[in-house]
Write a protein that holds these residues in place. Structure first.
Motif, short mmCIF file in Angstrom:
data_model
loop_
_atom_site.label_atom_id
_atom_site.label_comp_id
_atom_site.label_asym_id
_atom_site.label_seq_id
_atom_site.Cartn_x
_atom_site.Cartn_y
_atom_site.Cartn_z
N TRP A 197 101.56 10.83 -3.61
CA TRP A 197 102.33 11.30 -2.46
C TRP A 197 102.72 12.77 -2.59
O TRP A 197 102.91 13.46 -1.57
CB TRP A 197 103.60 10.45 -2.28
N LYS A 198 102.84 13.28 -3.82
CA LYS A 198 103.24 14.67 -4.01
C LYS A 198 102.15 15.67 -3.60
O LYS A 198 102.40 16.87 -3.56
CB LYS A 198 103.64 14.89 -5.46
N LEU A 199 100.96 15.15 -3.31
CA LEU A 199 99.87 16.01 -2.83
C LEU A 199 99.73 15.95 -1.31
O LEU A 199 98.72 16.38 -0.76
CB LEU A 199 98.55 15.59 -3.48
N SER A 200 100.75 15.46 -0.65
CA SER A 200 100.68 15.29 0.81
C SER A 200 100.44 16.62 1.54
O SER A 200 99.59 16.71 2.42
CB SER A 200 101.98 14.64 1.33
N LYS A 201 101.18 17.65 1.16
CA LYS A 201 101.08 18.92 1.91
C LYS A 201 99.74 19.60 1.72
O LYS A 201 99.13 20.05 2.70
CB LYS A 201 102.25 19.83 1.53
N PRO A 202 99.21 19.73 0.50
CA PRO A 202 97.86 20.32 0.39
C PRO A 202 96.79 19.44 1.03
O PRO A 202 95.79 19.95 1.51
CB PRO A 202 97.65 20.46 -1.11
N ALA A 203 97.00 18.12 1.05
CA ALA A 203 96.04 17.23 1.74
C ALA A 203 96.04 17.53 3.23
O ALA A 203 94.98 17.60 3.87
CB ALA A 203 96.40 15.77 1.48
N LYS A 204 97.21 17.71 3.80
CA LYS A 204 97.30 18.05 5.22
C LYS A 204 96.71 19.44 5.49
O LYS A 204 96.12 19.68 6.54
CB LYS A 204 98.76 18.00 5.68
N ALA A 205 96.87 20.34 4.50
CA ALA A 205 96.28 21.67 4.65
C ALA A 205 94.76 21.59 4.71
O ALA A 205 94.13 22.27 5.52
CB ALA A 205 96.72 22.55 3.48
N LEU A 206 94.17 20.76 3.86
CA LEU A 206 92.72 20.57 3.88
C LEU A 206 92.28 20.03 5.23
O LEU A 206 91.30 20.51 5.83
CB LEU A 206 92.29 19.64 2.76
#
Length: 558
Positions: A474-483
Motif C-alpha cells: 500500500w505504501k507504493l500507492s502514489k508512485p503506482a498512480k503516477a505510472l
C-alpha cells in the motif's frame, strides 16, 4: 480462379479497408502467384480444390438467424482463405503446401460454421485415404459446438447427397466416412476432441481444426496435435480463433508468429496466416474501425448491438477490454487488468539506451524467489517523459519448460530475457549485471524490496553502490498512480514486450482512502508483473517532489 483471388486484389487496390496484417497476407498471396510462374519456385497454385470447396459449402444451409434455410455462400474473404489453404501445392509431389493455418477474426464472423463445413469437406472430398478429422477445443462442450453444427447440417440435407454421394454416416458422437470407389472402400471419421494431452497420443491426423486457440493455456496440446499431424504428407492443422485476454498462451504466441511471417521477419512457406483486427493507430470507437476489423460486417444483421457495445466501452472502463478483444480482435492481457493497454501500446517505440548514458538513472529491483522471474528496470525522466528500459532474468530450465509461458523462448531469442543457467535464479548473476549498470550509467539510486536482501542487495550495499530499502504494498500507492497517469497521458516510452505483458497482468486492490495496491490476479499466477513493480519502486524515489515519501536513506540489515 478470379473468385479465389478477388478479395486479395481488392484489398491491395485499397477498395477494402483492412488491418496491416490482412493487407500483408493478401499481398503475400499475390506475390506468390507471380513467383510461381518461375520454374525455380517450388510451389504452384491449382484453383480446382478451392472452387470445389465453394460448391461443396453451397450444398449446406444456414441453421440459425435470418438466413436459416438459405445456402451457405462463401463470402469473398472466405473464398480467398480456403482457396489459399487448398490451392497451393508442392511441385513434383502435389502435396499440400500449407500445413498450418492461423486465421484470427473477431466474434460474430461465422467461425464455427466455417469450421463445421470445412471438417465435412476434409472428411469427404479432400482426397485423403483413411482420413481422421478432428475439431479440437479446450473443453468437450466447445468442441461439440462445431461437431453438432456439422451433424445438424448433414441431417438437413437429402440422404442422397450425404450418404450416397459423400459416403457420410452421421452418428451421435462421430461422423463416419465409408465410400467405395474403384474397388477400394475408403473409411474415415470426424469427431470432436477435447484438448486433454493424456488423450492425444497415437492420433494419425489428416485434418484438425482448433477452435478458439486463445483459450489454450500452454503449448503442450498444440505440440501433441502437430506431432499427430506429422505422420502424413498433406495434413493440415488449422486454428480459427479470436484474440484473447491472456498474452501468456499459445494462442498469443501463434498470433505473434503469424504477424512475423506476414511482416517478412520469419520465412515459413508452409504457414498460412491472416489476422483481421483494428490497427493500433485506429480510433477504436468509430464505425469505420468496426467495419475494418470485421470482414462479415456487410453480412451482419445486428449492427446496433455492436455499436451499443462500442458506445459503452468508450465511457465505461469495465466494458472496454471485452469490446476490444471480441469485436476488434485486440489482445488485451487480462480482461479486468488495471492499466489501459490501448493507451500503453501507443507509447511503444524503438529506444536506444546509449542516448541516456549521461542522464540521471533510477533503478527498481524486483528480485525473484528461486525459479521465478527477476526484473531490473532503468528509469530516466527527460523532457517530461518517462523512459523505461526493463531487464528480465529467468532460469534456463524455466524458459525451456514452455508449459509456464510459451513466449519465454521467443523473448529469449529476441534478446528481451537474460537466461541464467540451471533451475534457479543466481543472485550473483543479477548483482554483477547491476554493478555493470552502475559503472556505465549515472545511477542515483537502486530501490529494492527489503524482504529479499540476501545475494544481491547486501553485497551491493557493502560495495558502496546506492541501493536503498523501498517500502512495499500500500505504501507504493502514489508512485503506482503516477505510472498509471503517465500511461493515460502518453508520457511514457518503452520497447520491451514483456513490460507490456506485465502491465496487462496487473490488478489492484483499493482501500477506504483510495490507496491502491498492485498485485497479480492470485499469488501463484503465471501472469507475472515484476517489471511493473520494479518500475513503481524506481518511481518512488524518482518523483519525491510530486509525491510524498522517498526511499530510506540507508539499507537496513537486521
Amino acid at each position: 480462379m478470379d473468385v479465389l483471388y478477388k478479395y486479395a486484389y481488392d484489398v491491395v487496390a485499397e477498395k477494402i479497408d483492412v488491418s496491416k496484417e490482412t493487407k500483408a497476407a493478401c499481398l503475400r498471396s499475390i506475390n506468390d502467384l507471380k513467383a510461381s510462374e518461375s520454374e525455380d519456385y517450388p510451389y504452384y497454385f491449382d484453383p480446382t480444390d478451392g472452387l470445389r470447396f465453394i460448391k461443396f459449402a453451397a450444398h449446406f444451409r444456414h441453421l440459425e438467424g435470418t438466413k436459416a434455410g438459405e445456402p451457405f455462400i462463401l463470402m469473398p474473404w472466405q473464398a480467398w482463405v480456403f482457396g489459399q489453404i487448398l490451392g497451393w501445392k508442392e511441385k513434383g509431389t502435389n502435396n499440400r503446401r500449407f500445413r498450418v493455418a492461423h486465421i484470427e477474426v473477431p466474434r460474430g464472423n461465422g467461425k464455427s460454421f466455417m469450421n463445421s463445413v470445412f471438417c465435412l469437406y476434409a472428411l469427404s472430398l479432400d482426397k485423403m485415404k483413411g482420413p481422421q478429422v478432428y475439431c479440437c477445443a479446450t473443453s468437450q462442450k466447445q468442441a461439440r459446438i462445431i461437431f453438432d453444427k456439422a451433424r445438424d447440417m448433414c441431417e438437413n440435407e437429402p440422404n442422397k447427397f450425404i450418404k450416397k454421394f459423400l459416403g457420410l454416416h452421421v452418428r451421435t458422437h462421430d461422423i463416419e466416412l465409408k465410400k467405395k470407389l474403384n474397388g477400394f472402400t475408403n473409411r474415415g471419421v470426424f469427431r470432436p476432441l477435447c484438448a486433454d494431452p493424456t488423450r492425444l497420443d497415437g492420433l494419425n491426423i489428416s485434418t484438425v481444426v482448433i477452435d478458439e486457440l486463445h483459450e489454450m493455456k500452454n503449448s503442450h496440446i498444440w505440440d501433441k496435435l502437430i506431432s499427430g499431424a506429422g505422420k502424413r504428407p498433406s495434413t493440415l492443422v488449422i486454428a480459427i480463433t479470436t484474440a484473447g485476454f491472456d498474452m501468456g498462451t499459445v494462442g498469443y504466441e501463434k498470433s505473434m508468429y503469424c504477424s512475423k511471417v506476414l511482416k517478412g521477419e520469419v520465412i515459413d512457406d508452409t504457414f498460412f496466416g491472416c489476422i483481421w483486427k483494428a490497427d493500433a493507430t485506429d480510433n477504436m470507437y468509430c464505425v469505420e474501425t468496426l467495419k475494418k476489423a470485421n470482414p462479415c460486417w456487410d453480412d451482419m444483421n445486428d449492427h446496433g448491438l455492436l455499436m451499443s457495445s462500442m458506445s459503452k466501452a468508450e465511457v465505461v472502463p469495465s466494458e472496454r477490454n471485452a469490446y476490444l478483444t471480441l469485436h476488434l480482435n485486440q489482445w488485451v492481457a487480462n480482461g479486468d487488468s488495471w492499466l489501459d493497454l490501448d493507451k500503453l501500446r501507443k507509447c511503444k517505440t524503438v529506444l536506444d539506451i546509449k542516448e541516456f548514458v549521461n542522464e540521471p538513472c533510477y533503478i527498481g529491483l524486483d528480485m525473484a524467489r528461486v525459479s521465478d522471474m527477476a526484473s531490473v528496470v532503468q528509469c530516466f525522466y527527460k523532457d517530461d517523459k518517462l523512459y523505461l528500459f526493463p531487464h528480465y532474468f529467468l532460469p534456463e530450465d524455466t524458459i525451456n519448460a514452455r508449459l509456464k509461458n510459451p513466449l519465454y523462448k521467443d523473448w529469449l531469442d529476441n534478446g528481451w530475457i537474460h537466461s541464467i543457467p540451471g533451475p534457479v535464479i543466481d543472485p550473483e548473476y543479477v548483482r554483477k549485471f547491476i554493478e555493470d549498470l552502475c559503472m556505465t550509467y549515472d545511477v542515483q539510486i537502486i530501490a529494492a524490496d527489503p524482504a529479499l536482501q540476501e545475494g544481491v542487495a547486501i553485497p551491493l550495499y557493502n560495495a558502496g553502490w546506492p541501493i536503498r530499502n523501498c517500502p512495499q504494498a500500500w505504501k507504493l500507492s502514489k508512485p503506482a498512480k503516477a505510472l498509471q497517469s503517465m500511461i493515460l497521458t502518453g508520457n511514457i516510452r518503452y520497447e520491451n514486450p514483456i513490460f507490456e505483458w506485465n502491465c496487462g497482468n496487473c490488478h489492484i486492490k483499493t482501500d477506504t482512502r483510495e490507496n491502491i495496491y498492485v498485485s497479480k490476479d492470485y499469488t501463484s499466477s503465471p501472469r507475472l508483473i515484476d517489471g511493473v513493480i520494479a518500475t513503481i519502486m524506481a518511481l518512488y524515489k524518482l518523483i519525491p517532489d510530486q509525491y510524498e515519501g522517498s526511499c530510506v536513506s540507508s539499507w537496513q540489515v537486521d
